[in-house]
Design an enzyme around this catalytic site. Structure first.
Site, PDB file in Angstrom:
ATOM      1  N   ASN A 188       0.806  -1.233  -0.007  1.00  0.00           N
ATOM      2  CA  ASN A 188      -0.196  -0.069  -0.032  1.00  0.00           C
ATOM      3  C   ASN A 188       1.126   1.247   0.137  1.00  0.00           C
ATOM      4  OD1 ASN A 188       0.645   0.880   2.825  1.00  0.00           O
ATOM      5  ND2 ASN A 188      -0.316  -1.011   3.062  1.00  0.00           N
ATOM      6  N   ASP A 198      -4.956  -6.649   5.130  1.00  0.00           N
ATOM      7  CA  ASP A 198      -5.373  -7.853   6.269  1.00  0.00           C
ATOM      8  C   ASP A 198      -5.320  -8.889   5.091  1.00  0.00           C
ATOM      9  OD1 ASP A 198      -6.347  -6.227   7.647  1.00  0.00           O
ATOM     10  OD2 ASP A 198      -7.843  -4.924   6.701  1.00  0.00           O
ATOM     11  N   LYS A 225       8.572 -16.372 -11.059  1.00  0.00           N
ATOM     12  CA  LYS A 225       7.762 -15.385 -11.323  1.00  0.00           C
ATOM     13  C   LYS A 225       6.538 -16.505 -12.759  1.00  0.00           C
ATOM     14  CE  LYS A 225       7.847 -11.721 -14.475  1.00  0.00           C
ATOM     15  NZ  LYS A 225       8.352 -12.331 -16.005  1.00  0.00           N
ATOM     16  N   PHE A 228      -3.989   2.467  14.997  1.00  0.00           N
ATOM     17  CA  PHE A 228      -4.416   3.873  13.747  1.00  0.00           C
ATOM     18  C   PHE A 228      -5.289   3.253  13.495  1.00  0.00           C
ATOM     19  CE2 PHE A 228      -2.181   7.582  13.324  1.00  0.00           C
ATOM     20  CZ  PHE A 228      -0.616   7.515  14.678  1.00  0.00           C
ATOM     21  N   LYS A 249     -13.581   0.489  16.654  1.00  0.00           N
ATOM     22  CA  LYS A 249     -12.840   0.015  16.125  1.00  0.00           C
ATOM     23  C   LYS A 249     -12.149  -0.130  17.567  1.00  0.00           C
ATOM     24  CE  LYS A 249     -10.304  -0.103  11.728  1.00  0.00           C
ATOM     25  NZ  LYS A 249     -10.092   0.450  10.705  1.00  0.00           N
ATOM     26  N   LYS A 258     -10.357  -3.956  19.105  1.00  0.00           N
ATOM     27  CA  LYS A 258      -9.102  -4.079  19.230  1.00  0.00           C
ATOM     28  C   LYS A 258      -8.624  -4.142  20.853  1.00  0.00           C
ATOM     29  CE  LYS A 258      -7.725  -3.537  14.096  1.00  0.00           C
ATOM     30  NZ  LYS A 258      -7.575  -3.919  13.223  1.00  0.00           N
TER      31      LYS A 258
HETATM   32  O1  PMT Z   1       3.291   6.148   6.565  1.00  0.00           O
HETATM   33  P1  PMT Z   1       2.383   7.816   6.323  1.00  0.00           P
HETATM   34  O2  PMT Z   1       2.461   8.026   4.391  1.00  0.00           O
HETATM   35  O3  PMT Z   1       2.819   8.193   7.467  1.00  0.00           O
HETATM   36  O4  PMT Z   1       0.580   7.255   6.762  1.00  0.00           O
HETATM   37  C1  PMT Z   1       0.761   7.017   7.578  1.00  0.00           C
HETATM   38  C2  PMT Z   1      -0.540   6.077   8.038  1.00  0.00           C
HETATM   39  C3  PMT Z   1      -2.369   6.812   7.121  1.00  0.00           C
HETATM   40  C4  PMT Z   1      -0.168   5.157   6.759  1.00  0.00           C
HETATM   41  C5  PMT Z   1      -1.506   5.877   9.520  1.00  0.00           C
HETATM   42  O5  PMT Z   1      -1.253   6.986   9.418  1.00  0.00           O
HETATM   43  C6  PMT Z   1      -2.583   4.590   9.267  1.00  0.00           C
HETATM   44  O6  PMT Z   1      -3.733   5.410   9.580  1.00  0.00           O
HETATM   45  N1  PMT Z   1      -1.374   3.758   9.953  1.00  0.00           N
HETATM   46  C7  PMT Z   1      -2.951   2.343  10.383  1.00  0.00           C
HETATM   47  C8  PMT Z   1      -3.263   2.222   9.028  1.00  0.00           C
HETATM   48  C9  PMT Z   1      -3.361   0.463   8.964  1.00  0.00           C
HETATM   49  O7  PMT Z   1      -3.630  -0.540   8.834  1.00  0.00           O
HETATM   50  O8  PMT Z   1      -5.450   1.309   9.536  1.00  0.00           O
HETATM   51  P2  PMT Z   1      -6.590  -0.252   9.846  1.00  0.00           P
HETATM   52  O9  PMT Z   1      -7.756   1.087  10.743  1.00  0.00           O
HETATM   53  O10 PMT Z   1      -6.564  -1.003   8.191  1.00  0.00           O
HETATM   54  O11 PMT Z   1      -6.045  -0.956  11.210  1.00  0.00           O
HETATM   55  C10 PMT Z   1      -5.804  -0.276  12.425  1.00  0.00           C
HETATM   56  C11 PMT Z   1      -5.158  -1.281  13.137  1.00  0.00           C
HETATM   57  O12 PMT Z   1      -4.470  -2.112  13.488  1.00  0.00           O
HETATM   58  C12 PMT Z   1      -4.055  -0.129  13.132  1.00  0.00           C
HETATM   59  O13 PMT Z   1      -2.913   0.248  13.670  1.00  0.00           O
HETATM   60  C13 PMT Z   1      -2.893  -1.183  12.301  1.00  0.00           C
HETATM   61  O14 PMT Z   1      -1.919  -0.756  12.406  1.00  0.00           O
HETATM   62  C14 PMT Z   1      -3.333  -1.849  12.925  1.00  0.00           C
HETATM   63  N2  PMT Z   1      -3.409  -4.251  12.221  1.00  0.00           N
HETATM   64  C15 PMT Z   1      -4.701  -3.924  11.008  1.00  0.00           C
HETATM   65  C16 PMT Z   1      -4.344  -5.219   9.994  1.00  0.00           C
HETATM   66  C17 PMT Z   1      -3.814  -6.295  10.686  1.00  0.00           C
HETATM   67  N3  PMT Z   1      -3.987  -7.211  10.309  1.00  0.00           N
HETATM   68  N4  PMT Z   1      -2.629  -5.725  11.561  1.00  0.00           N
HETATM   69  C18 PMT Z   1      -2.284  -4.919  12.783  1.00  0.00           C
HETATM   70  O15 PMT Z   1      -2.409  -4.840  13.591  1.00  0.00           O
END
Ligand code: PMT
Length: 393
Positions: free
Chosen positions: A208, A274, A284, A321, A335, A339
């Site tokens: 991403n 995810d 490849k 986040f 969320k 979480k």
């Molecule tokens: O890196 P930059 O370009 O500065 O951008 C910053 C950002 C937009 C990436 C950052 O601010 C941000 O939002 N990061 C979290 C992105 C994310 O995966 O969000 P989510 O809403 O999908 O996930 C929620 C939380 O679960 C996040 O803390 C994520 O790290 C965590 N997660 C998600 C999926 C997963 N399988 N395991 C996780 O731990």
């Protein structure tokens, strides 16, 4: 303002060296103890006697003093709270960046473990030089504060960027660093950043647009406030603190969980995929005659949720986040419950002026007790400080 602080000024051989006489007076007026060390070339621009009189201390130039028992560069480094190198010539910057210690000043810089400010001043062509810029970047990566030169008329007759910044800028930054609170000293932070890389075959992957900037800003801010920091990162970055490089969500989970029982705070700023490919081809994948290609995906572990489930006490503080493109606060409220983390930092990733890859962000901090605090759009470096303030006061 600087009562009892020990400032070590390093002067190198540039025309702006004469300005440093006034800087010494400014520090002395603020009650600092000032010691000066010069490169031999600096004395072509300013005299030892002047510097000695202004600082009211012996000026160091030679590395080996036969009257001293303790190596001089070590005693200078031990005594000072901060080192201010001004003006910093391209030559001295290059030496320090490459670990060269061929005079007292560069030897002290090499041994120095406390904050260093460097204020470069040179001809504009030298400043723009690729190697000089690489060396500046190395110093920044090592935690140096670089006060960039200003543009204007230069002593060599050119117009451009290269003039020593204002003495007030050097003075104010020194005061800011010396008086900054190390309120996170003794705390261990684990912070993730970047987008995870989920391989499909030997040449392709799913990822991403996360640049890692938000996580890096948090790690820098925690480190500046005295914390021990481990940055678990998918983007290559050099820092004075530990950076552990990972690729996939699985690797990130292992790196973070390893620290679960040692960390005081874990912040998941990474954009974790995810899903990942069910099977990763070690070669490849070949194009086929079919117009369709189906890639089977399986769910990745939810690292954040796992951390909250696996911790056995309220330590570490776990911060997630929340990246949403619609109904930000509604989704964030759901969320944080799902979480089980202590704080959730919600940001709108549909906006181009914040979020992914931008230097700016605008966030809302949710806490597990239902508290909601919006932070206005600001540089990620500022947002990071505000987030830490919200958690640790
Ligand atoms: O890196 P930059 O370009 O500065 O951008 C910053 C950002 C937009 C990436 C950052 O601010 C941000 O939002 N990061 C979290 C992105 C994310 O995966 O969000 P989510 O809403 O999908 O996930 C929620 C939380 O679960 C996040 O803390 C994520 O790290 C965590 N997660 C998600 C999926 C997963 N399988 N395991 C996780 O731990």
């Amino acid at each position: 303002m600087l009562n009892g602080k020990n400032i070590l000024i390093g002067i190198t051989g540039g025309i702006a060296a004469y300005k440093i006489c006034e800087l010494i007076r400014m520090f002395k007026r603020a009650n600092a103890n000032v010691r000066v060390v010069c490169t031999p070339n600096a004395l072509n621009f300013v005299t030892k006697l002047t510097l000695q009189n202004l600082s009211q201390n012996e000026v160091g130039i030679e590395e080996f003093d036969l009257n001293e028992f303790k190596p001089e560069h070590i005693s200078y480094a031990d005594e000072a709270d901060i080192m201010v190198i001004a003006p910093a010539t391209a030559n001295t910057i290059g030496k320090i960046a490459n670990g060269i210690c061929d005079n007292l000043l560069t030897s002290i810089a090499c041994a120095f473990k406390k904050p260093v400010i460097a204020a470069p001043a040179m001809n504009c062509g030298m400043w723009e030089n690729k190697f000089v810029q690489e060396n500046i970047q190395k110093l920044k990566n090592a935690g140096y504060t670089i006060l960039e030169p200003e543009s204007g008329y230069l002593a060599c007759g050119y117009e451009g960027k290269g003039r020593l910044c204002k003495l007030e800028t050097i003075f104010d930054k020194t005061v800011e660093i010396l008086n900054s609170k190390k309120n996170l000293a003794g705390k261990k932070f684990v912070i993730t950043c970047g987008g995870t890389i989920e391989e499909i075959d030997s040449v392709r992957y799913i990822s991403n647009y996360s640049s890692g900037k938000m996580g890096i800003a948090l790690a820098d801010a925690a480190y500046e406030q005295g914390a021990e920091v481990i940055l678990v990162s998918t983007v290559n970055v050099e820092r004075a603190y530990k950076v552990e490089m990972v690729k996939s969500a699985n690797e990130m989970q292992i790196a973070v969980e390893k620290e679960l029982n040692n960390a005081d705070c874990i912040i998941m700023a990474a954009a974790v995929a995810d899903y990942r490919a069910k099977n990763i081809a070690d070669h490849k994948l070949k194009k086929t005659e079919s117009n369709e290609f189906t890639l089977e995906l399986v769910k990745n572990p939810d690292i954040l949720k796992g951390l909250c489930e696996k911790r056995t006490s309220d330590k570490p503080v776990v911060v997630g986040f929340c990246a949403e493109s619609e109904d930000l606060i509604k989704n964030a409220k759901e969320k944080i419950l799902k979480k089980g983390c202590d704080y959730l930092i919600a940001n709108d990733i549909s906006r181009k002026d914040i979020g992914f890859s931008s230097d700016f962000n605008e966030v809302t901090i949710l806490d597990k007790n239902g508290g909601i605090k919006p932070l206005q759009r600001a540089a990620k470096t500022e947002i990071a400080k505000e987030i830490l303030k919200e958690i640790y006061g």
